[in-house]
Design a protein around this motif. Sequence first.
Motif, PDB file in Angstrom:
ATOM      1  N   ASN A 168     -17.655 -97.614  29.699  1.00 18.72           N
ATOM      2  CA  ASN A 168     -16.551 -97.542  28.747  1.00 18.72           C
ATOM      3  C   ASN A 168     -15.339 -96.911  29.426  1.00 18.72           C
ATOM      4  O   ASN A 168     -15.476 -95.915  30.137  1.00 18.72           O
ATOM      5  CB  ASN A 168     -17.008 -96.689  27.545  1.00 18.72           C
ATOM      6  CG  ASN A 168     -16.001 -96.675  26.437  1.00 18.72           C
ATOM      7  OD1 ASN A 168     -14.887 -96.217  26.602  1.00 18.72           O
ATOM      8  ND2 ASN A 168     -16.405 -97.185  25.291  1.00 18.72           N
ATOM      9  N   PRO A 169     -14.113 -97.466  29.206  1.00 19.73           N
ATOM     10  CA  PRO A 169     -12.898 -96.902  29.829  1.00 19.73           C
ATOM     11  C   PRO A 169     -12.653 -95.437  29.474  1.00 19.73           C
ATOM     12  O   PRO A 169     -11.961 -94.738  30.204  1.00 19.73           O
ATOM     13  CB  PRO A 169     -11.775 -97.784  29.267  1.00 19.73           C
ATOM     14  CG  PRO A 169     -12.430 -99.046  28.853  1.00 19.73           C
ATOM     15  CD  PRO A 169     -13.813 -98.670  28.431  1.00 19.73           C
ATOM     16  N   ASP A 170     -13.208 -94.966  28.342  1.00 18.78           N
ATOM     17  CA  ASP A 170     -13.050 -93.561  27.973  1.00 18.78           C
ATOM     18  C   ASP A 170     -13.993 -92.654  28.764  1.00 18.78           C
ATOM     19  O   ASP A 170     -13.807 -91.439  28.781  1.00 18.78           O
ATOM     20  CB  ASP A 170     -13.321 -93.360  26.475  1.00 18.78           C
ATOM     21  CG  ASP A 170     -12.229 -93.982  25.626  1.00 18.78           C
ATOM     22  OD1 ASP A 170     -11.109 -94.144  26.143  1.00 18.78           O
ATOM     23  OD2 ASP A 170     -12.498 -94.305  24.458  1.00 18.78           O
ATOM     24  N   VAL A 171     -14.994 -93.258  29.389  1.00 12.60           N
ATOM     25  CA  VAL A 171     -15.996 -92.484  30.132  1.00 12.60           C
ATOM     26  C   VAL A 171     -15.755 -92.562  31.637  1.00 12.60           C
ATOM     27  O   VAL A 171     -15.787 -91.558  32.339  1.00 12.60           O
ATOM     28  CB  VAL A 171     -17.425 -92.965  29.796  1.00 12.60           C
ATOM     29  CG1 VAL A 171     -18.469 -92.181  30.565  1.00 12.60           C
ATOM     30  CG2 VAL A 171     -17.675 -92.871  28.303  1.00 12.60           C
ATOM     31  N   ILE A 172     -15.514 -93.784  32.141  1.00  7.32           N
ATOM     32  CA  ILE A 172     -15.269 -93.980  33.577  1.00  7.32           C
ATOM     33  C   ILE A 172     -14.079 -94.916  33.771  1.00  7.32           C
ATOM     34  O   ILE A 172     -13.621 -95.578  32.830  1.00  7.32           O
ATOM     35  CB  ILE A 172     -16.509 -94.562  34.287  1.00  7.32           C
ATOM     36  CG1 ILE A 172     -16.884 -95.922  33.681  1.00  7.32           C
ATOM     37  CG2 ILE A 172     -17.680 -93.634  34.244  1.00  7.32           C
ATOM     38  CD1 ILE A 172     -17.977 -96.634  34.434  1.00  7.32           C
ATOM     39  N   GLN A 173     -13.586 -94.986  35.000  1.00  8.76           N
ATOM     40  CA  GLN A 173     -12.468 -95.878  35.321  1.00  8.76           C
ATOM     41  C   GLN A 173     -13.009 -97.288  35.577  1.00  8.76           C
ATOM     42  O   GLN A 173     -13.304 -97.667  36.721  1.00  8.76           O
ATOM     43  CB  GLN A 173     -11.707 -95.357  36.538  1.00  8.76           C
ATOM     44  CG  GLN A 173     -11.014 -94.024  36.290  1.00  8.76           C
ATOM     45  CD  GLN A 173     -10.277 -93.524  37.520  1.00  8.76           C
ATOM     46  OE1 GLN A 173     -10.617 -93.883  38.650  1.00  8.76           O
ATOM     47  NE2 GLN A 173      -9.278 -92.688  37.306  1.00  8.76           N
TER      48      GLN A 173
END
Length: 199
Positions: free
Chosen positions: A137-142
């Motif tokens: 997820n973009p909120d967790v990793i790039q």
Amino acid sequence: MQKPNAKSKKESLLLNLAFNLILPILLLRKGDGWFGSFLADWLDVETDDSKIAGVILIIALSFPLGYGIRDFLVRQRFNVVSVLGFVSVLFTGGIGLLELSSHVFAIKEAALPAIIAVILILYRTNKNSLTRTFLYNPDVIQVELVETTLKERGNKEEFDNLLTRCSWWLACSFFLSAALNYLLARMIVVTPPAQNKTQ
């Protein structure tokens, strides 16, 4: 295709969980204490009337329903977490409202993780799988950096296979959770849940 628009609208994992699970469950557990007397006056009923629980259930259901509709309009796809949140709140609130037995409560406790496990297996290769929603997820990793690096190194297919295997492992953990939830609910909850809602 709505992919560019959907991609530009990043989903917040924290808001997703808050609106679909945390706030509705809080309302079901604490709503009577927070709004019970106000709703009793507004509905012109006694404070222990089932209509109050019905209104609180409707308000709790509006969170995952509203978030799911908004997410569909913005990102052009169904939010699986909203569906799960809606079903969970409906089951939890419905059991208390209908004053069903502790056995039904135990089934409900096992049903949600079992449903999640089945969804993980059925949609394990889908681009919008639950594994990707929570782990990739973009909120967790790039995510964009990872995608670029995978393409440069030629490991994209191997990485996709890894995510599929993760879906299987997550599904197994949710099946185990379903079994343990059922056993614990049967051992701990010995009275109808409606009798314990004020505790």
